[in-house]
Scaffold this active site. Structure first.
Site, PDB file in Angstrom:
ATOM      1  N   HIS A  72      86.296  47.072  56.082  1.00 53.79           N
ATOM      2  CA  HIS A  72      86.085  46.061  57.124  1.00 53.79           C
ATOM      3  C   HIS A  72      86.229  46.663  58.514  1.00 53.79           C
ATOM      4  O   HIS A  72      87.099  47.494  58.767  1.00 53.79           O
ATOM      5  CB  HIS A  72      87.035  44.872  56.945  1.00 53.79           C
ATOM      6  CG  HIS A  72      88.493  45.178  57.124  1.00 53.79           C
ATOM      7  ND1 HIS A  72      89.141  45.054  58.332  1.00 53.79           N
ATOM      8  CD2 HIS A  72      89.441  45.568  56.228  1.00 53.79           C
ATOM      9  CE1 HIS A  72      90.417  45.362  58.177  1.00 53.79           C
ATOM     10  NE2 HIS A  72      90.631  45.678  56.917  1.00 53.79           N
ATOM     11  N   ASP A 189      93.636  50.460  60.427  1.00 50.16           N
ATOM     12  CA  ASP A 189      93.280  49.456  59.424  1.00 50.16           C
ATOM     13  C   ASP A 189      92.208  48.565  60.047  1.00 50.16           C
ATOM     14  O   ASP A 189      92.502  47.750  60.906  1.00 50.16           O
ATOM     15  CB  ASP A 189      94.530  48.661  59.054  1.00 50.16           C
ATOM     16  CG  ASP A 189      94.256  47.439  58.217  1.00 50.16           C
ATOM     17  OD1 ASP A 189      93.152  47.317  57.670  1.00 50.16           O
ATOM     18  OD2 ASP A 189      95.154  46.575  58.139  1.00 50.16           O
ATOM     19  N   GLU A 223      87.816  40.375  57.342  1.00 50.22           N
ATOM     20  CA  GLU A 223      88.827  40.613  56.310  1.00 50.22           C
ATOM     21  C   GLU A 223      90.215  40.235  56.793  1.00 50.22           C
ATOM     22  O   GLU A 223      91.032  39.737  56.010  1.00 50.22           O
ATOM     23  CB  GLU A 223      88.803  42.088  55.895  1.00 50.22           C
ATOM     24  CG  GLU A 223      89.642  42.413  54.668  1.00 50.22           C
ATOM     25  CD  GLU A 223      91.109  42.701  54.977  1.00 50.22           C
ATOM     26  OE1 GLU A 223      91.911  42.729  54.027  1.00 50.22           O
ATOM     27  OE2 GLU A 223      91.457  42.901  56.173  1.00 50.22           O
ATOM     28  N   GLU A 224      90.510  40.444  58.067  1.00 52.78           N
ATOM     29  CA  GLU A 224      91.857  40.199  58.569  1.00 52.78           C
ATOM     30  C   GLU A 224      92.249  38.726  58.532  1.00 52.78           C
ATOM     31  O   GLU A 224      93.423  38.392  58.643  1.00 52.78           O
ATOM     32  CB  GLU A 224      92.016  40.741  59.996  1.00 52.78           C
ATOM     33  CG  GLU A 224      91.964  42.264  60.111  1.00 52.78           C
ATOM     34  CD  GLU A 224      93.148  42.963  59.459  1.00 52.78           C
ATOM     35  OE1 GLU A 224      94.013  42.282  58.878  1.00 52.78           O
ATOM     36  OE2 GLU A 224      93.206  44.206  59.525  1.00 52.78           O
ATOM     37  N   ASP A 244      90.767  50.697  52.064  1.00 46.23           N
ATOM     38  CA  ASP A 244      91.636  50.081  53.065  1.00 46.23           C
ATOM     39  C   ASP A 244      92.903  50.918  53.180  1.00 46.23           C
ATOM     40  O   ASP A 244      92.983  52.020  52.624  1.00 46.23           O
ATOM     41  CB  ASP A 244      91.942  48.627  52.681  1.00 46.23           C
ATOM     42  CG  ASP A 244      92.095  47.721  53.896  1.00 46.23           C
ATOM     43  OD1 ASP A 244      92.661  48.179  54.902  1.00 46.23           O
ATOM     44  OD2 ASP A 244      91.655  46.564  53.836  1.00 46.23           O
ATOM     45  N   HIS A 324      99.713  47.490  60.617  1.00 40.15           N
ATOM     46  CA  HIS A 324      99.618  46.333  61.509  1.00 40.15           C
ATOM     47  C   HIS A 324     100.553  46.479  62.712  1.00 40.15           C
ATOM     48  O   HIS A 324     100.904  45.481  63.354  1.00 40.15           O
ATOM     49  CB  HIS A 324      99.873  45.022  60.772  1.00 40.15           C
ATOM     50  CG  HIS A 324      98.700  44.563  59.976  1.00 40.15           C
ATOM     51  ND1 HIS A 324      98.527  43.253  59.558  1.00 40.15           N
ATOM     52  CD2 HIS A 324      97.607  45.231  59.518  1.00 40.15           C
ATOM     53  CE1 HIS A 324      97.396  43.151  58.879  1.00 40.15           C
ATOM     54  NE2 HIS A 324      96.829  44.344  58.835  1.00 40.15           N
TER      55      HIS A 324
END
Length: 374
Positions: A72, A189, A223-224, A244, A324
């Site tokens: 993504h 990410d 995706e998030e 990922d 994250h």
């Protein structure tokens, strides 16, 4: 075939370009354009969904059962919840991330006027004013605000700039590519996954490698927030490998080196046969690897299954420290991961029955069982 020669300079160049291009979920158009330009340069056929998810095809020796590899391009970000009386902005997160990592972030606000720069700050940001309260205030998105770098003395001034509720905030990636091979940045990410897929594709095109079956390279844009690969697959795809991040942290078996193959996440186990196939490919091709299970994690695989796709899914990852947050990876893991993706694309089809959506029991798989000594 011979060992694929992954072009590391190409990989890191694509990653740097992506990291410096804002693409929080809901604001991904320019990143999609960037990917489409590169896919066209590589000579791949591709098409877009209405909202911009991409699927590109590398034709195989056979068309079915087709495979897919997905990452993504969307990232974490924030959105304006309210314009406050002091002219600053209350925020809500895009995706799941702590305001602890938002504090001090430089960012760009995309509003009806021209883009505005700013900084996300805790409500009590000045030690000269609040003394020890700067260390004792709670950590939450209600405890931060966006200070825009424009002359504004209150709510009306901010609104006059074209700022309003719902505007998108993109967080600066601030990437650093270290001589040690470490890459430190926000949004690795999953832009590192996207760059790894591009490097694998570039290698296959350059070295004239042909997949065993049609292989679709998918780039999703939401995706998030949990949507991911829910609407980009075609019916011919029987198996999908998601690329990922793997969470490198205490209690996890992931590593910043080699490929981490996830056996399960919070949505349950990945496909038994596909996951073990990837482990065996890593062994056969001498690719450093380890397995892990993620408790608080989901990916494009989950969204595809939840949307009703009857496919086998697996997850292969590059180890990432402080996911994250202020993330760190090692470039060698990306090269190892690209090699595994190529090995998968060139591997034999072991479950030929998967070419058909529905069929009889002939050719259906087996799993080892204990016969109880009978």
């Amino acid at each position: 075939m011979s060992r694929p020669a992954i072009d590391l300079d190409y990989l890191t160049d694509r990653l740097a370009r992506l990291l410096n291009m804002p693409s929080p979920t809901g604001y991904t158009d320019e990143a999609v354009w960037e990917l489409c330009r590169e896919l066209g340069r590589l000579g791949l056929d591709y098409e877009l969904t209405r909202r911009g998810a991409i699927r590109a095809r590398l034709p195989g020796r056979e068309s079915k059962p087709a495979r897919a590899i997905v990452a993504h391009v969307d990232t974490l970000g924030a959105q304006v919840k309210a314009v406050k009386d002091n002219g600053r902005l209350e925020l809500v997160p895009i995706g799941h991330w702590s305001s602890r990592f938002a504090e001090g972030a430089r960012c760009t606000l995309f509003c009806e006027g021209q883009p505005l720069r700013g900084t996300i700050l805790p409500l009590k940001a000045s030690g000269h004013t609040f003394n020890e309260e700067v260390d004792t205030q709670p950590v939450s998105w209600r405890q931060v605000e966006l200070r825009i770098d424009a002359v504004t003395h209150g709510r009306d001034d901010t609104l006059a700039l074209g700022v309003d509720v719902g505007d998108i905030v993109a967080i600066d990636a601030q990437p650093e590519f270290m001589d040690t091979g470490f890459i430190v940045s926000r949004h690795l990410d999953d832009k590192a996954g996207v760059a790894t897929m591009l490097a694998a594709m570039e290698c296959m095109v350059r070295e004239e490698r042909t997949p065993t079956v049609d292989t679709w390279w998918l780039f999703t844009i939401a995706e998030e927030v949990g949507l991911g690969a829910s609407s980009v697959l075609i019916p011919d795809v029987a198996a999908m490998v998601t690329v990922d991040n793997g969470t490198t942290a205490p209690g996890q078996n992931s590593s910043e080196f080699g490929v981490t193959i996830a056996m399960a996440d919070q949505t349950g186990p990945f496909d038994w046969h596909l996951s073990r196939k990837l482990v065996q490919l890593a062994r056969d091709h001498e690719i450093p690897h380890q397995k892990d299970v993620f408790r608080y994690y989901r990916s494009d695989s989950a969204s595809a299954l939840e949307a009703g796709a009857d496919i086998r899914t697996a997850l292969v990852t590059f180890g990432i420290d402080a996911s994250h947050g202020y993330e760190r990876i090692h470039e060698s893991a990306l090269v190892d991961l690209a090699r595994l993706l190529i090995a998968y694309a060139e591997s034999d089809v072991e479950i030929e029955r998967d070419a058909r959506p529905l069929s009889g029991v002939k050719g259906f798989t087996h799993q080892p069982v204990d016969d109880g000594g009978q």
